[in-house]
Design a protein around this motif. Structure first.
Motif, PDB file in Angstrom:
ATOM      1  N   TYR A  47     -19.655  11.154  10.952  1.00  0.00           N
ATOM      2  CA  TYR A  47     -20.503  10.635  12.033  1.00  0.00           C
ATOM      3  C   TYR A  47     -19.674  10.510  13.311  1.00  0.00           C
ATOM      4  CZ  TYR A  47     -24.727   9.544   9.379  1.00  0.00           C
ATOM      5  OH  TYR A  47     -25.887   9.644   8.654  1.00  0.00           O
ATOM      6  N   ASN A  72      -7.266   8.200  24.261  1.00  0.00           N
ATOM      7  CA  ASN A  72      -6.993   9.506  23.665  1.00  0.00           C
ATOM      8  C   ASN A  72      -7.976  10.502  24.258  1.00  0.00           C
ATOM      9  OD1 ASN A  72      -5.136   8.376  21.921  1.00  0.00           O
ATOM     10  ND2 ASN A  72      -6.621   8.149  20.262  1.00  0.00           N
ATOM     11  N   LEU A  74     -10.853  13.204  24.118  1.00  0.00           N
ATOM     12  CA  LEU A  74     -11.989  13.250  23.191  1.00  0.00           C
ATOM     13  C   LEU A  74     -12.494  14.681  23.025  1.00  0.00           C
ATOM     14  CD1 LEU A  74     -13.911  10.195  24.653  1.00  0.00           C
ATOM     15  CD2 LEU A  74     -12.497  10.259  22.581  1.00  0.00           C
ATOM     16  N   ILE A  75     -13.222  14.919  21.937  1.00  0.00           N
ATOM     17  CA  ILE A  75     -13.843  16.224  21.714  1.00  0.00           C
ATOM     18  C   ILE A  75     -15.190  16.269  22.429  1.00  0.00           C
ATOM     19  CG2 ILE A  75     -14.785  17.798  19.995  1.00  0.00           C
ATOM     20  CD1 ILE A  75     -12.728  16.619  17.991  1.00  0.00           C
ATOM     21  N   HIS A  77     -18.729  17.930  22.772  1.00  0.00           N
ATOM     22  CA  HIS A  77     -19.681  18.678  21.952  1.00  0.00           C
ATOM     23  C   HIS A  77     -20.694  19.374  22.855  1.00  0.00           C
ATOM     24  CE1 HIS A  77     -17.794  15.834  19.268  1.00  0.00           C
ATOM     25  NE2 HIS A  77     -18.302  16.456  18.212  1.00  0.00           N
ATOM     26  N   VAL A 109      -9.018  23.626  21.492  1.00  0.00           N
ATOM     27  CA  VAL A 109      -8.407  23.050  22.694  1.00  0.00           C
ATOM     28  C   VAL A 109      -7.987  24.209  23.586  1.00  0.00           C
ATOM     29  CG1 VAL A 109      -6.454  21.720  23.606  1.00  0.00           C
ATOM     30  CG2 VAL A 109      -7.655  20.946  21.539  1.00  0.00           C
ATOM     31  N   LEU A 125      -5.781  15.292  30.924  1.00  0.00           N
ATOM     32  CA  LEU A 125      -5.058  16.524  30.571  1.00  0.00           C
ATOM     33  C   LEU A 125      -5.656  17.737  31.278  1.00  0.00           C
ATOM     34  CD1 LEU A 125      -4.672  15.994  26.723  1.00  0.00           C
ATOM     35  CD2 LEU A 125      -2.897  15.774  28.471  1.00  0.00           C
ATOM     36  N   ALA A 129     -10.900  19.763  24.697  1.00  0.00           N
ATOM     37  CA  ALA A 129     -11.265  20.049  23.307  1.00  0.00           C
ATOM     38  C   ALA A 129     -12.773  20.244  23.226  1.00  0.00           C
ATOM     39  CB  ALA A 129     -10.831  18.888  22.404  1.00  0.00           C
ATOM     40  N   ALA A 151     -17.651  12.851  21.512  1.00  0.00           N
ATOM     41  CA  ALA A 151     -17.904  12.107  20.270  1.00  0.00           C
ATOM     42  C   ALA A 151     -16.644  12.053  19.418  1.00  0.00           C
ATOM     43  CB  ALA A 151     -19.048  12.732  19.480  1.00  0.00           C
ATOM     44  N   GLU A 190     -12.963  15.367   9.289  1.00  0.00           N
ATOM     45  CA  GLU A 190     -13.113  15.791  10.672  1.00  0.00           C
ATOM     46  C   GLU A 190     -12.845  17.295  10.818  1.00  0.00           C
ATOM     47  OE1 GLU A 190     -11.194  13.451   9.561  1.00  0.00           O
ATOM     48  OE2 GLU A 190     -11.597  11.562  10.594  1.00  0.00           O
ATOM     49  N   SER A 191     -13.258  17.835  11.957  1.00  0.00           N
ATOM     50  CA  SER A 191     -13.044  19.252  12.233  1.00  0.00           C
ATOM     51  C   SER A 191     -11.553  19.595  12.278  1.00  0.00           C
ATOM     52  CB  SER A 191     -13.687  19.607  13.585  1.00  0.00           C
ATOM     53  OG  SER A 191     -13.114  18.842  14.627  1.00  0.00           O
ATOM     54  N   ILE A 193      -8.585  21.245  14.262  1.00  0.00           N
ATOM     55  CA  ILE A 193      -8.371  21.427  15.705  1.00  0.00           C
ATOM     56  C   ILE A 193      -7.317  22.504  15.920  1.00  0.00           C
ATOM     57  CG2 ILE A 193      -7.716  20.359  17.886  1.00  0.00           C
ATOM     58  CD1 ILE A 193      -8.548  17.672  16.817  1.00  0.00           C
ATOM     59  N   LEU A 204      -3.512  21.923  15.366  1.00  0.00           N
ATOM     60  CA  LEU A 204      -3.116  20.563  15.756  1.00  0.00           C
ATOM     61  C   LEU A 204      -3.529  19.548  14.701  1.00  0.00           C
ATOM     62  CD1 LEU A 204      -3.985  20.350  19.563  1.00  0.00           C
ATOM     63  CD2 LEU A 204      -1.882  21.132  18.459  1.00  0.00           C
ATOM     64  N   ARG A 205      -4.633  19.813  14.014  1.00  0.00           N
ATOM     65  CA  ARG A 205      -5.105  18.894  12.967  1.00  0.00           C
ATOM     66  C   ARG A 205      -5.767  19.711  11.864  1.00  0.00           C
ATOM     67  NH1 ARG A 205      -9.773  14.439  14.246  1.00  0.00           N
ATOM     68  NH2 ARG A 205     -11.079  16.300  14.480  1.00  0.00           N
ATOM     69  N   ALA A 234      -2.503  15.497  17.939  1.00  0.00           N
ATOM     70  CA  ALA A 234      -3.908  15.301  17.585  1.00  0.00           C
ATOM     71  C   ALA A 234      -4.011  13.995  16.799  1.00  0.00           C
ATOM     72  CB  ALA A 234      -4.433  16.492  16.807  1.00  0.00           C
TER      73      ALA A 234
HETATM   74  O1  TXA Z   1     -15.139  16.347  13.231  1.00  0.00           O
HETATM   75  C1  TXA Z   1     -14.768  15.894  14.313  1.00  0.00           C
HETATM   76  O2  TXA Z   1     -13.942  16.469  15.027  1.00  0.00           O
HETATM   77  C2  TXA Z   1     -15.368  14.555  14.761  1.00  0.00           C
HETATM   78  C3  TXA Z   1     -16.868  14.808  14.986  1.00  0.00           C
HETATM   79  C4  TXA Z   1     -17.575  13.579  15.490  1.00  0.00           C
HETATM   80  O3  TXA Z   1     -17.044  15.883  15.854  1.00  0.00           O
HETATM   81  N1  TXA Z   1     -14.721  14.044  15.940  1.00  0.00           N
HETATM   82  C5  TXA Z   1     -13.431  13.574  15.915  1.00  0.00           C
HETATM   83  O4  TXA Z   1     -12.976  13.062  17.130  1.00  0.00           O
HETATM   84  O5  TXA Z   1     -12.747  13.567  14.932  1.00  0.00           O
HETATM   85  P1  TXA Z   1     -11.663  12.141  17.280  1.00  0.00           P
HETATM   86  O6  TXA Z   1     -11.722  11.550  18.663  1.00  0.00           O
HETATM   87  O7  TXA Z   1     -11.582  11.188  16.165  1.00  0.00           O
HETATM   88  O8  TXA Z   1     -10.492  13.158  17.273  1.00  0.00           O
HETATM   89  C6  TXA Z   1     -10.334  14.027  18.390  1.00  0.00           C
HETATM   90  C7  TXA Z   1      -8.913  14.328  18.628  1.00  0.00           C
HETATM   91  C8  TXA Z   1      -8.255  13.340  19.576  1.00  0.00           C
HETATM   92  O9  TXA Z   1      -7.726  12.203  18.937  1.00  0.00           O
HETATM   93  C9  TXA Z   1      -7.158  14.160  20.201  1.00  0.00           C
HETATM   94  O10 TXA Z   1      -5.910  13.917  19.587  1.00  0.00           O
HETATM   95  C10 TXA Z   1      -7.574  15.591  19.967  1.00  0.00           C
HETATM   96  O11 TXA Z   1      -8.809  15.571  19.323  1.00  0.00           O
HETATM   97  N2  TXA Z   1      -7.716  16.194  21.285  1.00  0.00           N
HETATM   98  C11 TXA Z   1      -8.745  16.100  22.145  1.00  0.00           C
HETATM   99  N3  TXA Z   1      -8.467  16.727  23.297  1.00  0.00           N
HETATM  100  C12 TXA Z   1      -7.237  17.242  23.156  1.00  0.00           C
HETATM  101  C13 TXA Z   1      -6.390  18.012  24.006  1.00  0.00           C
HETATM  102  N4  TXA Z   1      -6.766  18.365  25.230  1.00  0.00           N
HETATM  103  N5  TXA Z   1      -5.176  18.356  23.530  1.00  0.00           N
HETATM  104  C14 TXA Z   1      -4.775  18.009  22.269  1.00  0.00           C
HETATM  105  N6  TXA Z   1      -5.544  17.282  21.416  1.00  0.00           N
HETATM  106  C15 TXA Z   1      -6.747  16.905  21.862  1.00  0.00           C
END
Ligand code: TXA
Ligand code: MG
Length: 334
Positions: A47, A72, A74-75, A77, A109, A125, A129, A151, A190-191, A193, A204-205, A234
Motif C-alpha cells: 500500500y 527522502n 519519493l517515487i 507514480h 531513477v 535531487l 524516481a 507514494a 516494494e518495487s 529500484i 538501488l533496491r 535507496a
Molecule cells: O513499491 C513501491 O515502490 C512502493 C509503492 C507504494 O509504489 N513505494 C515505496 O516508496 O516503496 P518508498 O518511499 O518507501 O521508497 C522510495 C525510495 C526512497 O526511499 C528513495 O531512497 C528512493 O526510492 N528514491 C527516490 N528517488 C530517488 C532518487 N532520485 N535517487 C535515488 N533513490 C531515490
C-alpha cells in the motif's frame, strides 16, 4: 478521544475514512488528492500513501503523517511511459526497462526533466524516481487525480510496510484522509529500484521484480547499490527500516522456548513445540508466495508479543534477494 496534533509529530489530526475501492470511492479519493489531501491505496507491491507530487504543501504533510525523520526522495507514480517522459529523461536502458516492465513493480531513477514534480518530492535531487503501477485501483486513482502522485509505503517511518488496509489503519489512522481498501497486495514487497544515470544501470533496491529479469531484459549484469557520489542510498539505508517491535533473529535452525517462529518450506526446526507462535512464508518453498506473505506474517508475529522472531534461512536467488534484504533490515533493530 483524539490525540492532540502536538503528539503527532506535526501531522494534523483528520478522521480517516476507509473505503471499499469502487469507482465512486476512487473519485472521492482523487478529489482529495487534488485538494492536497493524503490517500492510501493498494498497489501490486505494497500500500502506498499518495499525495499530489506537484504540491510542496501536500508533500510536506505526507512527510509529517509518516513521521519521517528527514526528507527522502519519493517515487512519483504516473499513468504510462508518455507521462513519465514529461518528468524524466529516458536513455536506451531506461526505455528498454520501461517498455518491458511497466506497468509493474519497477521504479526507474532517471535525470529529472523539469516538469511539474516539486523539488520537495525529489528532495532537491537532479534525478527523479518514476513508476507506473499495475494495480487497477492505483492506476485508476493516478489517472483520475490527473497529476503525478508521490507514494511512499503507507506506514509510519521505520515500521513494516503495509500489505493490507488494516496495516495502514493501525499506523496512520487519524493522520490521513482516506484508505482505499483493495484487499491484500499480490507481490508484497516494494518495487525494485533501478537507476539509469550517467554511470549505467544500477540496482538501488532489490524488490518485487527479480534481478535476473532485469538483467535478461538489458542483456547484461547490473551493479548494486549507489556507486558512491551524490545519490542517496535507496530506502532502508536507515538501519531501522522495516523494524517490528520484536527482535529478529535470522538463519534460525532452532527455536528457543517462547520465541515466535517464521518458517520457510517443509523443514521443521528443533524446539518448534515451545514456540509462542508459528507461521510459514511458504510451505512449498515458493519465493513468490513468501514475498507476498512476508510483511503480513511479520505484523502477525509481532502482535504475538514474543520478544524474538526466529526466521528460518531463505535462499538468496530470485525474490529471495529482496526478502533477505528486508529481513536483514528488520534484524538491524531500530
Ligand atoms: O513499491 C513501491 O515502490 C512502493 C509503492 C507504494 O509504489 N513505494 C515505496 O516508496 O516503496 P518508498 O518511499 O518507501 O521508497 C522510495 C525510495 C526512497 O526511499 C528513495 O531512497 C528512493 O526510492 N528514491 C527516490 N528517488 C530517488 C532518487 N532520485 N535517487 C535515488 N533513490 C531515490
Ligand atoms: Mg517504505
Amino acid at each position: 478521544v483524539q490525540d492532540s496534533p502536538s503528539t503527532r509529530d506535526g501531522a494534523a489530526f483528520r478522521d480517516t475514512v476507509r473505503l471499499v475501492a469502487d469507482e465512486p470511492a476512487i473519485a472521492r479519493a482523487a478529489a482529495a488528492l487534488a485538494r492536497g489531501g493524503l490517500v492510501a491505496f493498494p498497489t501490486e507491491t505494497v500500500y502506498g500513501l499518495g499525495a499530489d507530487a506537484t504540491s510542496p504543501q501536500a508533500v510536506a504533510s505526507l512527510y509529517a503523517a509518516k513521521g519521517r525523520p528527514r526528507f527522502n526522495p519519493l517515487i512519483v507514480h504516473v499513468t504510462d511511459l508518455a507521462q513519465a517522459r514529461r518528468h524524466g529523461v529516458f536513455d536506451a536502458a531506461a526505455t528498454v526497462l520501461a517498455e518491458r516492465f511497466w506497468p509493474g513493480p519497477l521504479t526507474l531513477v532517471v535525470p529529472a526533466a523539469g516538469g511539474a514534480v516539486c523539488d520537495l518530492a525529489r528532495a532537491g535531487l537532479a534525478s527523479v524516481a518514476l513508476r507506473v503501477p499495475a494495480h487497477p485501483i492505483a492506476a485508476r486513482l493516478v489517472e483520475a487525480a490527473g497529476r503525478p502522485v508521490v507514494a511512499p509505503s503507507a506506514n509510519l517511518s521505520g515500521r513494516i510496510s503495509p500489505t493490507q488496509a488494516s496495516h495502514v489503519m493501525n499506523d496512520l489512522s487519524g493522520r490521513i484522509d482516506f484508505v482505499l481498501d483493495g484487499g491484500a497486495t499480490a507481490i508484497g514487497l516494494e518495487s525494485s529500484i533501478v537507476a539509469c544515470l550517467e554511470d549505467g544501470p544500477r540496482l538501488l533496491r532489490p524488490g518485487g521484480l527479480a534481478r535476473h529479469e532485469i538483467e535478461d531484459a538489458l542483456g547484461t549484469s547490473i551493479a548494486s547499490g549507489s556507486a558512491g557520489g551524490a545519490q542517496p542510498l535507496a530506502p532502508g539505508a536507515l538501519a531501522s527500516h522495516y523494524a517490528p517491535r520484536a527482535h529478529v533473529r535470522l538463519d534460525a535452525r532452532t527455536v528457543a522456548p517462547g520465541e515466535a517462529a517464521l518458517l520457510f518450506g517443509p523443514i521443521r526446526p528443533s524446539g518448534l513445540d515451545g514456540a509462542a507462535a508459528v507461521l510459514n512464508l511458504s510451505e512449498t518453498a515458493d519465493l513468490h508466495e513468501a514475498a507476498a506473505t512476508l510483511f503480513a506474517h511479520l505484523h502477525r508475529l509481532d502482535q504475538s508479543r514474543a520478544a524474538v522472531i526466529a526466521v528460518a534461512p531463505i535462499p538468496e536467488w530470485g525474490l529471495g534477494e529482496a526478502i533477505n534484504d528486508r529481513l536483514k533490515r528488520a534484524a538491524a533493530g531500530r
